[in-house]
Enzyme design. Structure first.
Site, PDB file in Angstrom:
ATOM      1  N   LYS A  70       0.841  -1.202   0.000  1.00 22.88           N
ATOM      2  CA  LYS A  70       0.000   0.000   0.000  1.00 22.88           C
ATOM      3  C   LYS A  70       0.878   1.254   0.000  1.00 22.88           C
ATOM      4  CE  LYS A  70      -3.811  -2.553   1.908  1.00 22.88           C
ATOM      5  NZ  LYS A  70      -4.499  -3.117   3.054  1.00 22.88           N
TER       6      LYS A  70
ATOM      7  N   GLN B  60      -5.102  -1.906   9.238  1.00 20.69           N
ATOM      8  CA  GLN B  60      -4.898  -3.232   8.641  1.00 20.69           C
ATOM      9  C   GLN B  60      -5.494  -4.330   9.532  1.00 20.69           C
ATOM     10  OE1 GLN B  60      -3.423  -3.750   5.514  1.00 20.69           O
ATOM     11  NE2 GLN B  60      -4.185  -5.814   5.819  1.00 20.69           N
TER      12      GLN B  60
ATOM     13  N   ASP C 131     -11.584   2.134   3.172  1.00 21.09           N
ATOM     14  CA  ASP C 131     -11.851   0.702   2.997  1.00 21.09           C
ATOM     15  C   ASP C 131     -13.351   0.460   2.798  1.00 21.09           C
ATOM     16  OD1 ASP C 131      -9.776  -1.103   2.924  1.00 21.09           O
ATOM     17  OD2 ASP C 131      -9.438  -1.065   5.097  1.00 21.09           O
TER      18      ASP C 131
END
Ligand code: NAP
Length: 284
Positions: free
Chosen positions: A52, A96, A119
């Site tokens: 990322k 995460q 997300d």
């Protein structure tokens, strides 16, 4: 049979984001910023976070990494999320997952400002997706849709079967196919006659998490097969949920693992972050 090249599609998306980022910097003096929070030292999570960060560098975003020790408390993590929610140069926040067992990921996700939830896991954003009025799309299912679009694979009126009903892949995948007028069936571990259901699919999406779960006898001739799975086979090699070697010749299109859906997830994250930046700065 055509193999859908996720690396190529993802590179196209990232190039579009890079050009858009260049424009934001030049015309508006803003650089999109993504904060990635990782707790503990799970090796797979470390690889995802590094990828990322690399993608952010490639498209010209500012990226900040917050690597917290495994023993971080819930309060400490929530307090970091609060700080990032209030940071003007951070437009997207990604925590995460999975978090270490003593932490509650639900309340962490709910603490992220929906405006910075790139997300698209926050209940507000999930609700907007249901209504079809969203700012952000969940990264993996949206990545699948982007592949279908770039290969000009029509969804309208097609029998679409999704295997898996998780909140991050299966359910939103079904919803996005439905938004594009597919006729959607979502299967799970209690589905009866799974093979027969799958045999009806014009578009079959596997998001099960079991190596080589989808076998040739489950696939209709000419079907489009999308493999979301990321598993290790008996030799420790990365493989999908589809028995690729035996299924591929029955398909009109198929995604490989690696090099299929995987790269698309990060590309969508970049798209969501630049969108968040534009919304937060009132830029068209
Ligand atoms: P998950 O939360 O474990 O969900 C798996 C789903 O598969 C569940 O809904 C489960 O049904 C269903 N399932 C399990 N066994 C089944 C069976 N025998 N028959 C029918 N359905 C069955 O997994 P996930 O997070 O959605 O991830 C799925 C896969 O995608 C994993 O391999 C993961 O690593 C991969 N993934 C890849 C990306 C990417 O970027 N490429 C992103 C996310 C996930 P129940 O609900 O009934 O238990």
């Amino acid at each position: 049979m055509q193999i859908i090249d996720g690396k190529k599609v993802s590179a196209n998306v990232k190039e579009r984001v890079r050009l858009e980022c260049e424009r934001l910097v030049k015309e508006h003096g803003v650089t999109p910023g993504l904060a990635v929070v990782i707790v503990g030292d799970d090796p797979a999570s470390r690889v995802y976070v590094n990828n990322k960060k690399k993608a952010c560098e490639l498209v010209g975003f500012k990226s900040e990494e917050y690597a917290l020790p495994a023993e971080t408390t819930q309060e400490e993590l929530l307090s970091l999320v609060d700080t990032l929610n209030n940071k003007d140069d951070i437009n997207g926040i990604l925590v995460q997952l999975p978090l270490p067992k003593h932490l509650d990921d639900k309340s962490v996700i709910e603490r992220i400002s929906p405006k910075k939830d790139v997300d698209a896991f926050h209940a507000v954003n999930v609700g907007k997706i249901m209504l079809g009025e969203y700012d952000f799309l969940p990264c993996t299912p949206a990545g699948v849709m982007e592949m279908l679009h770039q290969y000009e694979i029509p969804v309208e009126g097609k029998q679409c079967v999704v295997i898996g009903r998780s909140n991050i892949v299966g359910k939103p995948m079904g919803m996005l196919l439905l938004h594009e007028n597919g006729t959607v069936t979502i299967c799970h571990s209690r589905t009866k006659n799974l093979k027969e259901v799958c045999q009806r699919a014009d578009i079959l999406v596997a998001a099960v998490g079991r190596a080589k779960f989808v076998t040739a006898d489950m696939v209709k001739d000419g079907a489009v097969v999308i493999d979301v799975g990321m598993n290790r086979d008996e030799n420790g090699k990365l493989c999908g949920d589809v028995d690729f070697e035996n299924v591929k010749d029955k398909c009109s299109y198929i995604t490989p693992v690696p090099g299929g859906v995987g790269p698309m997830t990060i590309a969508t994250l970049m798209k969501n972050t630049i969108k968040a930046c534009k919304i937060q700065n009132g830029i068209e």
